[in-house]
Design an enzyme around this catalytic site. Structure first.
Site, short mmCIF file in Angstrom:
data_model
loop_
_atom_site.label_atom_id
_atom_site.label_comp_id
_atom_site.label_asym_id
_atom_site.label_seq_id
_atom_site.Cartn_x
_atom_site.Cartn_y
_atom_site.Cartn_z
N ARG A 28 -47.94 86.65 14.18
CA ARG A 28 -47.38 88.07 14.24
C ARG A 28 -47.19 88.23 12.67
NH1 ARG A 28 -44.59 85.92 18.77
NH2 ARG A 28 -44.96 87.03 20.62
N ILE A 29 -46.72 87.44 12.21
CA ILE A 29 -46.08 87.67 10.79
C ILE A 29 -47.13 87.61 9.78
CG2 ILE A 29 -44.81 86.88 8.72
CD1 ILE A 29 -42.57 85.91 10.86
N ALA A 39 -41.97 81.66 3.27
CA ALA A 39 -40.95 82.35 3.75
C ALA A 39 -40.97 82.12 5.10
CB ALA A 39 -41.06 83.83 3.47
N ASP A 50 -38.31 81.17 0.29
CA ASP A 50 -37.16 81.68 0.90
C ASP A 50 -36.26 80.71 1.99
OD1 ASP A 50 -35.39 83.85 1.65
OD2 ASP A 50 -36.38 84.00 3.67
N GLU A 53 -30.79 73.29 4.61
CA GLU A 53 -30.09 74.75 4.23
C GLU A 53 -28.57 74.64 4.89
OE1 GLU A 53 -32.47 77.83 5.98
OE2 GLU A 53 -34.02 77.42 4.71
N HIS A 56 -32.90 82.20 2.47
CA HIS A 56 -33.70 82.62 3.81
C HIS A 56 -33.12 84.03 4.15
CE1 HIS A 56 -34.38 80.20 7.54
NE2 HIS A 56 -34.94 81.47 7.79
N LEU A 57 -33.84 85.18 3.48
CA LEU A 57 -33.45 86.57 3.63
C LEU A 57 -34.56 87.03 4.61
CD1 LEU A 57 -32.77 87.77 0.31
CD2 LEU A 57 -31.30 86.93 1.81
N GLY A 58 -35.65 86.15 5.37
CA GLY A 58 -36.57 86.75 6.16
C GLY A 58 -36.16 87.70 7.07
N ALA A 59 -35.27 87.43 7.71
CA ALA A 59 -34.75 88.18 8.97
C ALA A 59 -33.49 88.99 8.29
CB ALA A 59 -34.23 87.51 10.14
#
Length: 549
Positions: free
Chosen positions: A168-169, A247, A273, A278, A296-299
């Site tokens: 999807r991404i 990412a 990302d 983490e 980790h800003l993906g969402a």
């Protein structure tokens, strides 16, 4: 979505009795997620990172809603003795012990598509940032340095982008990067080349992709197969001067090997990302000027958080209402649409009835579907039959989650068979069968009378019947040639019997001179009453089924 005035009851108390199912929220969620839970649950809150508080609150919870900071491991699942569902408001479930949840019959639901747009857009941003040195130039300017030549970058237009993982991404990234006039390659062994070509992407092997790409983006889940995929060997085969963006998940790119490739100049730049461990606030990669790093800003968008919270809240609400969520992480039942849902309930009842008729469950359970229903994905019916069959022989809760595991532990297999449309005597038919130790095959068949109608029992142990499959039921196999109803009615001692729902079964198989008496009764029949009634008609076999048992 429910209106804001119908928000769930909020409570700060950890384990007080309540008439409503309790949903424990352990991290900050979008207000829309709480609204989506509806008015029929009580919401309680605790800090998921406070282990003691979490373990204290879990015993009173029917559901727990988390993000990424709360660890729901085997200990937490054991503490949640009432838990029916764990909801992860996001994609990954690394912080949930899915096998432990499965053993306990606890469904795990997530929001796999909620952040796809946000993750794709972040990838585009990181591509631009690593191509044009945007963060580094901005940081230098803030420090008082005007260094235009130092931060000369490269254009994306005309370059080749290698997309590792065209799910999807990855597909959304490809769609967006076409607008930058990039040549698009992709490596994904699970995607058909024809589907990719329609999106303007050419599928290649990994070696070819690494050798030809000016930019690489990673869009894979982290599994045993993908961990370290971009490591020493891969980074030796890349096109010199490539720029890499990850990412997706930390650990897919080997950070130690990436550092060496960046130092040597084989990789001109990297944007990360995600990291193997983490939170990550100290890495040798952060010392390099050609590395862009984000936490980790993906969402990390308002829209993605709202979508994730609402999606998982709606799944939790479905589970608490007793409905199945086919897309749950630890449920494997194919596609279930509105038309198939009533067949699930029917097939589950048939499974329970089979176990009662066979006085146990052993060997292999066969689920045969025929007629119009074969035009749908009926995978879920095999699981429904297994769940129903096990519920009569297993102590404790049996769910769509743990039914396969419980069956495996008992040496019970299952198989789904499908007949062509038009092969059934009814518009659609489900038959559940199994073998007794003697070798005799026991079977039960049911159908739906029509849209919105309840299930009907049409065959039991080789006898043709026509009986509503609902409420409490009793069955007797006895010698034929005499009236049975009066004797059974007297033996049941005043138990209400709906005379319209008494069926003398007509044999459709070689059942000798036996007949089947099947009846709906007004309340559950005790084993003692059943035995007394069976004795009064010399029944060779008797059993009961209570829908609420």
């Amino acid at each position: 979505m429910d209106k804001p005035t119908q928000t769930s009851t909020e409570s700060t108390q950890s384990a007080e009795p309540t008439d409503k199912p309790v949903v424990l929220i352990t991290e900050e969620l979008s207000p829309a997620a709480v609204i989506a839970l509806g008015p029929d649950v009580e919401v309680r809150r605790c800090a998921g990172t406070d282990r003691a508080a979490l373990l204290e609150a879990l015993p009173g919870a029917d559901a727990v809603l988390v993000r990424s900071a709360t660890r729901i491991d085997a200990e937490a699942i054991a503490a949640g003795s009432r838990l029916k569902v764990v909801g992860r408001a996001g994609v990954g479930v690394d912080n949930v012990d899915v096998p432990a949840a499965t053993r306990a019959g606890v469904m795990v639901v997530n929001a796999p598509t909620a952040n796809v747009v946000s993750a794709a857009e972040l990838t585009v941003g990181l591509l631009l940032a690593v191509a044009r040195n945007i963060p580094q130039a901005g940081a230098a300017l803030r420090e008082g340095h005007w260094q235009r030549s130092r931060f000369t970058g490269v254009e994306l237009s005309g370059k080749t982008l290698g997309i590792i993982g065209l799910g999807r991404i990855g597909s959304l990234v490809a769609q967006r990067m076409r607008g930058f006039d990039m040549r698009l390659l992709a490596y994904d062994p699970y995607v058909r080349a024809g589907n990719a070509s329609q999106a303007g992407v050419r599928m290649t092997g990994l070696d070819e992709l690494l050798a030809e790409s000016d930019f690489l983006t990673v869009h894979l889940p982290r599994t045993a197969e993908t961990t370290g995929l971009i490591g020493f060997d891969a980074l030796q085969r890349v096109k010199p001067g490539v720029r890499l963006v990850n990412a997706a998940r930390g650990g897919i790119v080997d950070e130690t090997e990436l550092y060496a490739a960046l130092k040597e100049g084989r990789v001109a730049g990297a944007a990360l990302d995600v990291f193997a461990t983490e939170p990550c606030t100290d890495s040798p990669l952060f010392e390099l000027d050609n590395v862009v790093a984000t936490p980790h800003l993906g969402a990390g968008t308002i829209e993605a958080q709202a979508r994730a919270g609402v999606a998982v809240a709606e799944s939790v609400r479905q589970v608490l209402a007793g409905r199945c969520v086919p897309e749950a992480v630890n449920v494997h039942m194919g596609t279930v649409d509105g038309e198939l849902a009533p067949w699930l309930a029917l097939t589950e009842q048939l499974g329970r009835l089979l176990t009662a008729a066979a006085a146990g469950l052993r060997g292999k359970l066969l689920v045969k579907v025929a007629g119009e229903i074969t035009g749908q994905d009926t995978t879920a019916l095999e699981l429904a039959a297994l769940k129903g069959a096990l519920s009569g022989v297993v102590q404790g809760d049996v769910s769509y989650v743990n039914a396969p595991l419980l069956a495996q532990e008992r040496g019970v297999g299952s198989e789904l068979l499908s007949a062509h449309a038009g092969a059934a005597p009814h518009h659609s038919l489900v038959t559940v069968s199994g073998a007794l130790p003697s070798g005799e095959v026991v079977s039960v068949s049911g159908t739906l009378a029509g849209r919105g109608a309840g299930g009907r029992l049409v065959e039991v142990c080789g006898f043709e019947v026509d009986l509503a499959l609902a409420g409490s039921m009793a069955f007797f196999r006895a010698p034929g040639g005499r009236s049975l109803v009066g004797a059974v009615g007297a033996a049941l001692g005043g138990t209400p019997i709906d005379a319209l729902q008494i069926a003398h079964g007509a044999p459709v198989a070689n059942t000798g001179n036996e007949v089947l008496l099947a009846l709906n009764v007004g309340r559950p029949v005790t084993r003692e009453l059943l035995d007394e009634a069976a004795l009064s008609i010399d029944a060779t076999h008797s059993w009961s089924l209570d829908e609420t048992a």
